[in-house]
Enzyme design. Structure first.
Site, short mmCIF file in Angstrom:
data_model
loop_
_atom_site.label_atom_id
_atom_site.label_comp_id
_atom_site.label_asym_id
_atom_site.label_seq_id
_atom_site.Cartn_x
_atom_site.Cartn_y
_atom_site.Cartn_z
CG PHE A 1 -2.22 0.71 0.99
CD1 PHE A 1 -3.18 0.23 0.11
CD2 PHE A 1 -2.48 1.90 1.66
CE1 PHE A 1 -4.36 0.91 -0.10
CE2 PHE A 1 -3.67 2.59 1.47
CZ PHE A 1 -4.61 2.10 0.59
CB VAL B 1 5.63 -3.43 -19.84
CG1 VAL B 1 6.51 -2.91 -20.97
CG2 VAL B 1 6.08 -4.81 -19.40
CD GLU C 1 12.84 3.09 -6.79
OE1 GLU C 1 12.83 3.06 -5.55
OE2 GLU C 1 11.83 3.28 -7.49
CG ASP D 1 13.05 -1.51 -14.67
OD1 ASP D 1 12.19 -1.92 -13.89
OD2 ASP D 1 12.81 -0.71 -15.59
CE LYS E 1 9.74 -1.59 -16.64
NZ LYS E 1 10.28 -0.24 -16.52
N1 LIG Z 1 5.73 3.59 -8.69
C1 LIG Z 1 5.73 3.35 -9.98
O1 LIG Z 1 5.80 4.26 -10.81
C2 LIG Z 1 5.63 1.93 -10.49
C3 LIG Z 1 5.36 1.72 -11.85
C4 LIG Z 1 5.21 0.40 -12.32
C5 LIG Z 1 5.42 -0.66 -11.44
N2 LIG Z 1 5.71 -0.41 -10.13
C6 LIG Z 1 5.91 -1.56 -9.25
O2 LIG Z 1 4.80 -1.67 -8.36
C7 LIG Z 1 5.25 -2.14 -7.07
C8 LIG Z 1 4.85 -1.14 -6.02
O3 LIG Z 1 5.50 0.10 -6.30
P1 LIG Z 1 5.34 1.37 -5.35
O4 LIG Z 1 5.97 2.49 -6.08
O5 LIG Z 1 3.94 1.48 -4.89
O6 LIG Z 1 6.28 0.93 -4.13
P2 LIG Z 1 6.32 1.54 -2.66
O7 LIG Z 1 5.78 2.93 -2.67
O8 LIG Z 1 7.68 1.28 -2.14
O9 LIG Z 1 5.27 0.65 -1.82
C9 LIG Z 1 5.52 -0.68 -1.52
C10 LIG Z 1 4.47 -1.13 -0.51
O10 LIG Z 1 4.67 -2.51 -0.24
C11 LIG Z 1 4.66 -2.70 1.17
N3 LIG Z 1 5.41 -3.89 1.51
C12 LIG Z 1 6.75 -4.10 1.58
N4 LIG Z 1 7.03 -5.36 1.94
C13 LIG Z 1 5.83 -5.97 2.12
C14 LIG Z 1 5.45 -7.28 2.50
N5 LIG Z 1 6.34 -8.23 2.77
N6 LIG Z 1 4.11 -7.56 2.60
C15 LIG Z 1 3.17 -6.61 2.35
N7 LIG Z 1 3.48 -5.36 1.96
C16 LIG Z 1 4.80 -5.05 1.86
C17 LIG Z 1 5.23 -1.44 1.75
O11 LIG Z 1 4.86 -1.35 3.11
P3 LIG Z 1 5.16 -0.05 4.01
O12 LIG Z 1 4.15 1.00 3.56
O13 LIG Z 1 4.90 -0.53 5.39
O14 LIG Z 1 6.57 0.33 3.73
C18 LIG Z 1 4.54 -0.40 0.85
O15 LIG Z 1 3.23 -0.14 1.32
C19 LIG Z 1 6.76 -2.34 -7.18
O16 LIG Z 1 7.03 -3.69 -7.45
C20 LIG Z 1 7.14 -1.46 -8.36
O17 LIG Z 1 8.29 -1.94 -9.05
C21 LIG Z 1 5.81 0.85 -9.64
#
Ligand SMILES: NC(=O)c1ccc[n+]([C@@H]2O[C@H](COP(=O)([O-])OP(=O)(O)OC[C@H]3O[C@@H](n4cnc5c(N)ncnc54)[C@H](OP(=O)(O)O)[C@@H]3O)[C@@H](O)[C@H]2O)c1
Length: 341
Positions: free
Chosen positions: A8, A152, A210, A221, A225
């Site tokens: 989340f 992707v 990051e 990465d 994809k």
């Molecule tokens: N952001 C983008 O633009 C984007 C685009 C495409 C794909 N993605 C992919 O989508 C995924 C999420 O991205 P994001 O940007 O939302 O990442 P993020 O902001 O780092 O959020 C990750 C979430 O996962 C939670 N988490 C970590 N370990 C966990 C576990 N073991 N069990 C349950 N929850 C856990 C974290 O908890 P806490 O809140 O407690 O830290 C956080 O809520 C990633 O794999 C990323 O590569 C992201």
């Protein structure tokens, strides 16, 4: 549609916000009402079988607290695996951080959800890079859907374009700029004359890169994809082990300046041809893949359509959440078709 969101952060929260804001529109236009019945972060979970209060969840996270603090339904120590086992839901969204080394924790979440006959929408590339052929087989065997449009191109509909818009055509090869961070760095090296380290710092300050940019600059990465596109769009049966990967760490400012003086530019394309590879490549500055900044661009070479290129933003929470919504609508339509078929 009873939904569980695991992870989340940026994406999970943006998705929850869209689902809450567009609830009526989704019901009117697509005939289903999404309800988030559980959400999980790294500390615990929030659960309510009648649907969680999304605004409250988001307020909790924005104030630096955990979902475990959700009044009434918050549980510390409850994990994604617990929720998949115990919560009555039909769809699981997997949005935990990407780990390419072992795909965890996402791989276990996706496997368990499919085994429990839950549809899965993943934005996490790690599990797919490692095990997409096996996961697709498992989903088919369990007669549920596995979708991952946001992995992707984030919101740019790269997978949907290759899979659906080119239906009946044969995609023979794909080449794409799939990583915004490395493309931003290469663009700054070429146009701004800055060195790689400096360009990386700029990318981090601008929020593109990051804190640990290894996956981006080492081409990993992009490789993930490519695996996803090769399986989904081209019907190959590959994992990340099948990709030859070379990142941009060896590219110097001199290389970038020389390319520019010749009317060319250095990019980091990923290619799916006979081989699947990622490598820095010099291309003409007016080539369709010579996009600047943090953009993504993917060229499909199809038997009838010829070369078609899709260009757009390759990252962003709300963009990726939009891709998840597309997947949910697609799942709803597929599930209805299966029911009636
Ligand atoms: N952001 C983008 O633009 C984007 C685009 C495409 C794909 N993605 C992919 O989508 C995924 C999420 O991205 P994001 O940007 O939302 O990442 P993020 O902001 O780092 O959020 C990750 C979430 O996962 C939670 N988490 C970590 N370990 C966990 C576990 N073991 N069990 C349950 N929850 C856990 C974290 O908890 P806490 O809140 O407690 O830290 C956080 O809520 C990633 O794999 C990323 O590569 C992201």
């Amino acid at each position: 549609m009873r939904i569980v969101v695991i992870g989340f952060g940026t994406v999970g929260q943006a998705l929850a916000e869209i689902l809450a804001r567009k609830k009526r529109e989704i019901l009117r236009n697509y005939g289903f009402e999404p309800s988030v019945v559980a959400a999980v972060d790294s500390v615990g979970a929030a659960m309510d079988s009648h649907g969680l209060d999304i605004e409250r969840l988001i307020r909790l996270k924005k104030s630096g607290r955990s979902l475990a603090d959700y009044p009434g339904g918050g549980r510390k120590g409850v994990t994604g695996m617990d929720v998949i086992e115990d919560v009555d839901a039909d769809t699981v969204i997997e949005a935990t951080p990407t780990r390419v080394e072992d795909g965890e924790p996402g791989l276990s979440h996706i496997e368990a959800a499919l085994r429990r006959k839950r549809h899965v929408v993943a934005t996490n590339k790690g599990p797919l890079a490692i095990a997409l052929p096996a996961l697709m087989e498992l989903a088919e065997y369990r007669n549920v859907a596995l979708r991952f449009s946001g992995t992707v191109g984030a919101g740019t509909p790269v997978l949907g374009f290759g899979k659906k818009c080119l239906l009946g055509d044969k995609v023979m090869s794909i080449r794409g700029i799939l990583n915004g961070t490395s493309n931003y760095i290469l663009t700054r090296m070429s146009e701004g004359g800055v060195a790689l380290g400096e360009a990386l710092k700029e990318a981090q300050n601008a929020g593109y890169a990051e804190a640990d940019p290894t996956y981006d600059i080492e081409g990993i990465d992009t490789a993930c994809k490519l695996v996803i596109m090769a399986n989904w769009v081209m019907g190959r049966n590959v994992t990340i082990k099948d990709v030859h990967v070379n990142g941009i760490t060896g590219v110097t400012q001199d290389d970038a300046t020389r390319a520019r003086s010749e009317g060319k530019t250095i990019k980091l394309p990923g290619t799916i041809g006979e081989e699947i590879s990622v490598a820095p490549t010099v291309i003409n500055a007016d080539h369709p893949l010579a996009v600047g900044g943090a953009l993504n661009a993917v060229s499909f070479n199809a038997e009838y359509a010829g070369e078609v290129t899709v260009v757009g933003k390759g990252a962003g929470g709300i963009e990726t959440a939009g891709a998840v919504l597309r997947d949910l609508i697609d799942i709803r339509r597929t599930a209805v078709a299966v029911q009636w078929g």
